[in-house]
Write an enzyme that holds these catalytic residues in place. Structure first.
Site, PDB file in Angstrom:
ATOM      1  N   VAL A   1       0.812  -1.223   0.000  1.00 21.60           N
ATOM      2  CA  VAL A   1       0.000   0.000   0.000  1.00 21.60           C
ATOM      3  C   VAL A   1       0.841   1.267   0.000  1.00 21.60           C
ATOM      4  O   VAL A   1       0.284   2.373  -0.052  1.00 21.60           O
ATOM      5  CB  VAL A   1      -0.969   0.022   1.210  1.00 21.60           C
ATOM      6  CG1 VAL A   1      -1.852  -1.223   1.205  1.00 21.60           C
ATOM      7  CG2 VAL A   1      -0.195   0.107   2.523  1.00 21.60           C
TER       8      VAL A   1
ATOM      9  N   TYR B   1       3.074  12.509  -9.234  1.00 22.36           N
ATOM     10  CA  TYR B   1       2.606  11.447  -8.345  1.00 22.36           C
ATOM     11  C   TYR B   1       1.778  10.418  -9.114  1.00 22.36           C
ATOM     12  O   TYR B   1       1.977   9.206  -8.979  1.00 22.36           O
ATOM     13  CB  TYR B   1       1.790  12.030  -7.193  1.00 22.36           C
ATOM     14  CG  TYR B   1       1.071  10.977  -6.382  1.00 22.36           C
ATOM     15  CD1 TYR B   1       1.784  10.117  -5.544  1.00 22.36           C
ATOM     16  CD2 TYR B   1      -0.306  10.810  -6.469  1.00 22.36           C
ATOM     17  CE1 TYR B   1       1.139   9.138  -4.803  1.00 22.36           C
ATOM     18  CE2 TYR B   1      -0.962   9.835  -5.741  1.00 22.36           C
ATOM     19  CZ  TYR B   1      -0.238   9.001  -4.913  1.00 22.36           C
ATOM     20  OH  TYR B   1      -0.886   8.033  -4.195  1.00 22.36           O
TER      21      TYR B   1
ATOM     22  N   LYS C   1       2.285   6.283 -10.060  1.00 13.46           N
ATOM     23  CA  LYS C   1       1.343   5.182  -9.848  1.00 13.46           C
ATOM     24  C   LYS C   1       1.118   4.392 -11.137  1.00 13.46           C
ATOM     25  O   LYS C   1       1.035   3.159 -11.121  1.00 13.46           O
ATOM     26  CB  LYS C   1       0.008   5.727  -9.332  1.00 13.46           C
ATOM     27  CG  LYS C   1       0.095   6.497  -8.032  1.00 13.46           C
ATOM     28  CD  LYS C   1       0.566   5.646  -6.872  1.00 13.46           C
ATOM     29  CE  LYS C   1      -0.495   4.713  -6.374  1.00 13.46           C
ATOM     30  NZ  LYS C   1      -0.102   4.008  -5.119  1.00 13.46           N
TER      31      LYS C   1
END
Length: 285
Positions: free
Chosen positions: A31, A104, A108
């Protein structure tokens, strides 16, 4: 008697500690991803630790014979080009060079792509969970990430609301979905978008004003015209990466997670109010 909980130290940017961290594990939930990188840092400051850290976790899990890894990605990894009219679903793969994405979100995108490429043909299974904007109760008032939006609104910031919107997911529903994706046989090899309802920032502000009583007195109500925000965006480090999203509601579906894993997100109003109250209690407004 074996302890119910134990801890191990490992770092996404370092090889040390990962073998020990996953030793004896049946499942791994990955996570973590770099978020609080210094302002002005380049794309690689996000991408490198996200991608290489993911590969460290997966490599250690495969070597340890872990049954399945569940990785937290992002709903943005399925977002089509601006003005395309296409719906975000798990069959889509976002172009990391699309200028709508900040560093960011690029990290991902590239980390999840690297994960699927690495796990191809491996005995260890992979599933990925792709959340929208994550709100809900916090455990502490530091490293808030997306929850900072709620904290700022409660504190009266910004004074004028831009027309920005979010597909919201409650952190509690997201945690439950990770656990389900970990153990459900049908989750192996699959991606799952985790999102509830879409909310404009003005909608969130209105919920806070009415739901918090006296604690919501500072929440702003005045709207800022989108044309003016676009003019100001290049001058603001916070607004600049959001400029492409102004006034846009992207079509997105979490039908797969609902159908396959029984995902049933709670009302956004509950998520927003519980988030704000936890921030107030933690001193994070």
């Amino acid at each position: 008697m074996r302890a119910a909980l134990s801890f191990a130290r490992a770092d996404l940017t370092d090889d040390d500690g990962w073998a020990e961290a996953v030793s004896g594990c049946t499942y791994v939930l990955h996570v973590a991803s770099p978020l609080g990188v210094a302002t002005g840092s380049g794309r690689d400051a996000y991408v490198r630790p996200a991608r290489e850290g993911t590969l460290r976790v997966l490599s250690a899990a495969v070597d340890a014979g872990v049954r399945r890894v569940v990785m937290t990605s992002a709903a943005a990894t399925t977002r089509p080009p601006l003005a395309s009219g296409l719906v975000s679903d798990e069959t889509r793969w976002t172009d990391p060079d699309d200028p709508q994405f900040d560093n960011y979100r690029v990290s991902k995108i590239l980390a999840e792509r690297a994960a699927w490429a690495f796990m191809a043909g491996k005995q260890t299974e992979l599933a990925t969970v792709l959340p929208g904007a994550v709100f809900g109760p916090v455990l502490a008032a530091d490293n808030l990430g997306s929850v900072r939006i709620i904290g700022d609104l409660v504190a009266g910031r910004p004074r004028f609301l831009p027309r920005l919107g979010f597909w919201v997911v409650d952190v509690r529903d997201l945690a439950d979905l990770h656990v389900t994706a970990m153990i459900a046989p049908e989750a192996a090899g699959e991606r799952f978008i985790a999102a509830g309802d879409f909310q404009w920032m003005g909608d969130i502000a209105a919920t806070l004003r009415t739901g918090l009583g006296p604690d919501g007195r500072k929440v702003p109500t005045r709207r800022l015209p989108t044309t003016l925000v676009r003019l100001l965006a290049p001058l603001s480090a916070d607004l600049k990466p959001l400029a492409p999203l102004l006034g846009r509601k992207f079509a997105l579906t979490s039908e797969k997670a609902r159908r396959v894993l029984g995902f049933a997100p709670r009302p956004v109003s509950t998520t927003v109010i519980d988030c704000a109250r936890s921030l107030i209690a933690a001193g994070g407004r």
